[in-house]
Scaffold this active site. Sequence first.
Site, PDB file in Angstrom:
ATOM      1  N   ASP A  41       0.775  -1.250   0.000  1.00  0.00           N
ATOM      2  CA  ASP A  41       0.000   0.000   0.000  1.00  0.00           C
ATOM      3  C   ASP A  41       0.807   1.302   0.000  1.00  0.00           C
ATOM      4  O   ASP A  41       1.778   1.433   0.744  1.00  0.00           O
ATOM      5  CB  ASP A  41      -0.847   0.099   1.273  1.00  0.00           C
ATOM      6  CG  ASP A  41      -1.552  -1.182   1.632  1.00  0.00           C
ATOM      7  OD1 ASP A  41      -1.532  -2.124   0.852  1.00  0.00           O
ATOM      8  OD2 ASP A  41      -2.136  -1.208   2.727  1.00  0.00           O
ATOM      9  N   GLU A  56     -10.337  -2.429   4.039  1.00  0.00           N
ATOM     10  CA  GLU A  56      -9.021  -1.905   4.397  1.00  0.00           C
ATOM     11  C   GLU A  56      -8.830  -0.510   3.793  1.00  0.00           C
ATOM     12  O   GLU A  56      -9.555  -0.098   2.883  1.00  0.00           O
ATOM     13  CB  GLU A  56      -7.915  -2.853   3.894  1.00  0.00           C
ATOM     14  CG  GLU A  56      -8.011  -4.247   4.518  1.00  0.00           C
ATOM     15  CD  GLU A  56      -6.837  -5.152   4.184  1.00  0.00           C
ATOM     16  OE1 GLU A  56      -6.273  -5.749   5.117  1.00  0.00           O
ATOM     17  OE2 GLU A  56      -6.472  -5.281   3.007  1.00  0.00           O
TER      18      GLU A  56
HETATM   19  C1  FRU Z   1      -3.817  -3.631   2.884  1.00  0.00           C
HETATM   20  C2  FRU Z   1      -3.182  -3.994   4.211  1.00  0.00           C
HETATM   21  C3  FRU Z   1      -3.559  -2.985   5.270  1.00  0.00           C
HETATM   22  C4  FRU Z   1      -2.442  -3.113   6.265  1.00  0.00           C
HETATM   23  C5  FRU Z   1      -1.256  -3.381   5.348  1.00  0.00           C
HETATM   24  C6  FRU Z   1      -0.230  -4.311   5.927  1.00  0.00           C
HETATM   25  O1  FRU Z   1      -3.146  -4.098   1.776  1.00  0.00           O
HETATM   26  O2  FRU Z   1      -3.573  -5.310   4.581  1.00  0.00           O
HETATM   27  O3  FRU Z   1      -4.834  -3.164   5.835  1.00  0.00           O
HETATM   28  O4  FRU Z   1      -2.271  -1.947   7.015  1.00  0.00           O
HETATM   29  O5  FRU Z   1      -1.773  -3.944   4.174  1.00  0.00           O
HETATM   30  O6  FRU Z   1       0.871  -4.414   5.075  1.00  0.00           O
END
Ligand code: FRU
Length: 469
Positions: free
Chosen positions: A29, A211
């Site tokens: 992300d 998310e």
């Molecule tokens: C989304 C996610 C988020 C988390 C991060 C961990 O892709 O699962 O919810 O903060 O990646 O790497």
Amino acid sequence: MNTTSPPAALTDVHRPRFHLTAEDTWMNDPNGLIRHNGMWHAFFQNNPHGSTWGNMSWGHAVSEDLANWSNLPVALPFSETELIFSGSIVHDAENTSGLGTPGADGPLVAFYTSAFTQSHPTTPGIQAQSIAFSQDGGATWTFYADNPVLTRDSENFRDPKVFFHRESGRWIMVTVEALDHSVHFHASDDLLAWEPASVFTHPGLDGGIWECPDLLRVPSPDGGEDSWVLVISTNPGGPAGGSGTYSLIGHFDGRRFTTEAPPQPLDLGPDCYAAVSFSGVQGDPVLLGWMNNWAYAEQTPTAPWRSSMTLPRTLHLERAADGTLQVIQHLVIPEEIRTLDLEVQASSAVLAELDAEEPFRLRGELPTASAHRLVLRFGDGGRDRDLVLAIDSEGHVSLDRSSAHEEPFAPEHTHSQPYASARAEGAVAFDLVVDRSCVDLELDGGRALISQQIFPGARTVTVLTEPAA
Ligand code: FRU
């Protein structure tokens, strides 16, 4: 600011030039996106020690133009007791947090999720929201001593996006309870003490966990009160299978988000996740997504770097003929990309031969009168690898990568969700950018975007049209 050397020469056939990648490690992300002092900062989920997910930390890159990126050292490193999950950054210009130096420009304040590991002495397995701050414009960071600043004693409470809401004069934090499919809003006067404001959920988005939420202020197309767009990523449940991102147009009163509109995919392709906006931007929001999909993210055939971001896109609202508001997005396309304007006909023709190692952009219109295909045929004398932009007799447009790869790749995720154009308009405009393994497509004046990765591994490409079989 000192930058480390830019990604070494483009020595591998999949490495994009204008799509942000980590130099030689894993990325997911986008985090802490902010425009500050004329510089675009993109932090990102990064494993500083490997090419798969783990050791989550915030990597860091900067750009003056959103096209050419320079990687910087890891900004927020993991520790044995805490992984640094996704989040956002604000400029606390008035030093409401008191974390800045009196008399100096206010600090940058990063909000991230502390994902406490099983080695944590008091809260193993808990996810809570924490702070780090920078007094030198993002170059160096200090973890706040009294972290976390917000906890619900939950194992799936994460991804804080913070912004200043000028009407109420308060900071707002948007987070998810991932498994509950809910977005939690909290409010604060000083970025340190947070009180619950409201909880949002929506039955139309039940395909997977929620998310990386974002709440965008978007100028109204009619010049009235601003509108608000809530962005939510779901895994799975994405529009092209696996993970994906959705938008909901509505209202925000400083405490509560409400909507009557159904969720719409932010991107019809398989490779746009966790898209969030840059802080510090006035007017139309600018977003960046992770150009990958949790269904196969760790299997993409690149090494040692893995994953990129999408091209940035701007988002605005348009009033459709039926009076409803519609999200329009435009790709932010680097000026230096070679551009070809194509005359697409519904007959067989070779339109161009190109060097596939250099990024290129193809613009044109697909006539809606009959079914046909624009084919990007990659190859160097061996087997052809085709990326196909197809329009069917109903005017549905889709991007098909089923035979675009050198080696079999993601066989269950070969097509974008089709875009239903209005056939009566006679043609659908397309604007297609290919930057090695990264493909971004804008359709119909921004009414749809499609992000797809391809791995043809070829040095040349022939662009041709043909009637649909
Ligand atoms: C989304 C996610 C988020 C988390 C991060 C961990 O892709 O699962 O919810 O903060 O990646 O790497």
